[in-house]
Design a protein around this motif. Sequence first.
Motif, PDB file in Angstrom:
ATOM      1  N   UNK A 102     -12.121  -0.683  -0.232  1.00  0.00           N
ATOM      2  CA  UNK A 102     -11.163   0.043  -1.069  1.00  0.00           C
ATOM      3  C   UNK A 102      -9.758  -0.504  -0.873  1.00  0.00           C
ATOM      4  N   UNK A 103      -9.396  -0.798   0.370  1.00  0.00           N
ATOM      5  CA  UNK A 103      -8.072  -1.367   0.649  1.00  0.00           C
ATOM      6  C   UNK A 103      -7.882  -2.690  -0.076  1.00  0.00           C
ATOM      7  N   UNK A 104      -8.923  -3.502  -0.109  1.00  0.00           N
ATOM      8  CA  UNK A 104      -8.843  -4.793  -0.793  1.00  0.00           C
ATOM      9  C   UNK A 104      -8.676  -4.605  -2.303  1.00  0.00           C
ATOM     10  N   UNK A 105      -9.450  -3.694  -2.880  1.00  0.00           N
ATOM     11  CA  UNK A 105      -9.320  -3.433  -4.317  1.00  0.00           C
ATOM     12  C   UNK A 105      -7.943  -2.874  -4.663  1.00  0.00           C
ATOM     13  N   UNK A 106      -7.430  -1.981  -3.829  1.00  0.00           N
ATOM     14  CA  UNK A 106      -6.085  -1.429  -4.056  1.00  0.00           C
ATOM     15  C   UNK A 106      -5.030  -2.529  -3.976  1.00  0.00           C
ATOM     16  N   UNK A 107      -5.201  -3.436  -3.030  1.00  0.00           N
ATOM     17  CA  UNK A 107      -4.261  -4.552  -2.873  1.00  0.00           C
ATOM     18  C   UNK A 107      -4.267  -5.434  -4.115  1.00  0.00           C
ATOM     19  N   UNK A 108      -5.471  -5.722  -4.632  1.00  0.00           N
ATOM     20  CA  UNK A 108      -5.565  -6.548  -5.838  1.00  0.00           C
ATOM     21  C   UNK A 108      -4.967  -5.843  -7.046  1.00  0.00           C
ATOM     22  N   UNK A 109      -5.133  -4.537  -7.136  1.00  0.00           N
ATOM     23  CA  UNK A 109      -4.646  -3.788  -8.296  1.00  0.00           C
ATOM     24  C   UNK A 109      -3.149  -3.509  -8.233  1.00  0.00           C
ATOM     25  N   UNK A 110      -2.663  -3.076  -7.055  1.00  0.00           N
ATOM     26  CA  UNK A 110      -1.282  -2.597  -6.944  1.00  0.00           C
ATOM     27  C   UNK A 110      -0.363  -3.526  -6.149  1.00  0.00           C
ATOM     28  N   UNK A 111      -0.900  -4.521  -5.501  1.00  0.00           N
ATOM     29  CA  UNK A 111      -0.075  -5.425  -4.720  1.00  0.00           C
ATOM     30  C   UNK A 111       0.041  -4.983  -3.269  1.00  0.00           C
ATOM     31  N   UNK A 112       0.769  -5.763  -2.504  1.00  0.00           N
ATOM     32  CA  UNK A 112       0.888  -5.541  -1.061  1.00  0.00           C
ATOM     33  C   UNK A 112       1.618  -4.254  -0.707  1.00  0.00           C
ATOM     34  N   UNK A 113       2.389  -3.699  -1.653  1.00  0.00           N
ATOM     35  CA  UNK A 113       3.130  -2.470  -1.361  1.00  0.00           C
ATOM     36  C   UNK A 113       2.192  -1.303  -1.061  1.00  0.00           C
ATOM     37  N   UNK A 114       1.022  -1.303  -1.702  1.00  0.00           N
ATOM     38  CA  UNK A 114       0.035  -0.253  -1.456  1.00  0.00           C
ATOM     39  C   UNK A 114      -0.903  -0.766  -0.364  1.00  0.00           C
ATOM     40  N   UNK A 115      -0.597  -0.383   0.869  1.00  0.00           N
ATOM     41  CA  UNK A 115      -1.324  -0.846   2.046  1.00  0.00           C
ATOM     42  C   UNK A 115      -2.123   0.324   2.610  1.00  0.00           C
ATOM     43  N   UNK A 116      -3.397   0.417   2.231  1.00  0.00           N
ATOM     44  CA  UNK A 116      -4.229   1.540   2.663  1.00  0.00           C
ATOM     45  C   UNK A 116      -4.350   1.589   4.182  1.00  0.00           C
ATOM     46  N   UNK A 117      -4.547   0.451   4.816  1.00  0.00           N
ATOM     47  CA  UNK A 117      -4.701   0.449   6.272  1.00  0.00           C
ATOM     48  C   UNK A 117      -3.400   0.894   6.957  1.00  0.00           C
ATOM     49  N   UNK A 118      -2.270   0.490   6.428  1.00  0.00           N
ATOM     50  CA  UNK A 118      -0.989   0.944   6.967  1.00  0.00           C
ATOM     51  C   UNK A 118      -0.804   2.439   6.760  1.00  0.00           C
ATOM     52  N   UNK A 119      -1.238   2.936   5.600  1.00  0.00           N
ATOM     53  CA  UNK A 119      -1.160   4.366   5.291  1.00  0.00           C
ATOM     54  C   UNK A 119      -2.034   5.155   6.263  1.00  0.00           C
ATOM     55  N   UNK A 120      -3.233   4.657   6.531  1.00  0.00           N
ATOM     56  CA  UNK A 120      -4.140   5.331   7.467  1.00  0.00           C
ATOM     57  C   UNK A 120      -3.621   5.260   8.900  1.00  0.00           C
ATOM     58  N   UNK A 121      -2.959   4.161   9.249  1.00  0.00           N
ATOM     59  CA  UNK A 121      -2.452   3.990  10.610  1.00  0.00           C
ATOM     60  C   UNK A 121      -1.390   5.027  10.967  1.00  0.00           C
ATOM     61  N   UNK A 122      -0.737   5.596   9.949  1.00  0.00           N
ATOM     62  CA  UNK A 122       0.291   6.616  10.188  1.00  0.00           C
ATOM     63  C   UNK A 122      -0.311   7.987  10.456  1.00  0.00           C
ATOM     64  N   UNK A 123      -1.647   8.125  10.310  1.00  0.00           N
ATOM     65  CA  UNK A 123      -2.306   9.420  10.453  1.00  0.00           C
ATOM     66  C   UNK A 123      -3.100   9.468  11.753  1.00  0.00           C
ATOM     67  N   UNK A 124      -3.288  10.675  12.275  1.00  0.00           N
ATOM     68  CA  UNK A 124      -4.174  10.817  13.424  1.00  0.00           C
ATOM     69  C   UNK A 124      -5.613  10.931  12.909  1.00  0.00           C
ATOM     70  N   UNK A 125      -6.578  10.914  13.824  1.00  0.00           N
ATOM     71  CA  UNK A 125      -7.991  10.887  13.437  1.00  0.00           C
ATOM     72  C   UNK A 125      -8.386  12.096  12.589  1.00  0.00           C
ATOM     73  N   UNK A 126      -7.905  13.289  12.931  1.00  0.00           N
ATOM     74  CA  UNK A 126      -8.240  14.486  12.155  1.00  0.00           C
ATOM     75  C   UNK A 126      -7.707  14.393  10.727  1.00  0.00           C
ATOM     76  N   UNK A 127      -6.495  13.860  10.579  1.00  0.00           N
ATOM     77  CA  UNK A 127      -5.907  13.720   9.239  1.00  0.00           C
ATOM     78  C   UNK A 127      -6.668  12.686   8.419  1.00  0.00           C
ATOM     79  N   UNK A 128      -7.134  11.623   9.061  1.00  0.00           N
ATOM     80  CA  UNK A 128      -7.915  10.608   8.352  1.00  0.00           C
ATOM     81  C   UNK A 128      -9.239  11.206   7.887  1.00  0.00           C
TER      82      UNK A 128
END
Length: 140
Positions: free
Chosen positions: A47-73
Amino acid sequence: MAPDILAEITSMLVEIVGDEYLLAEEVTMKTTFNEDLALESVEFVALAELLHHRYGAEVDLMGFLAEKDMDAILAMSVGELVTHIGRITHACLPQPSARTTPGTPAGTAPATATAGASAPVVPPPVVPAPGASPVPTSAG
């Protein structure tokens, strides 16, 4: 904008997990990635790869997830991702010029022709003065 992003994420999820799985579950803003979709880490990477291809590097799913704790993920909904993408893509849109000229509303650029402009500036129609002939006459 959110319905468009939701539709795009849904089509990405169909591509990742398969159409037959998602037919049983309608993807909504409240759909969770873990409990409802049972997405595995490899599918998040896809999903992160597809989002990157669609929206560019600004939409970084892994970076977005890294800001969350395990329960929030684990509790994260599709709506949270849609909102995140909406914020990022909206911030990336070109903003109107802050320069104004007298008589021009704030946030709009004056109507001037520039080299390479996509459409020519068209002058307003000429309205004859009261009592004047609407058809021009030739002097000859």
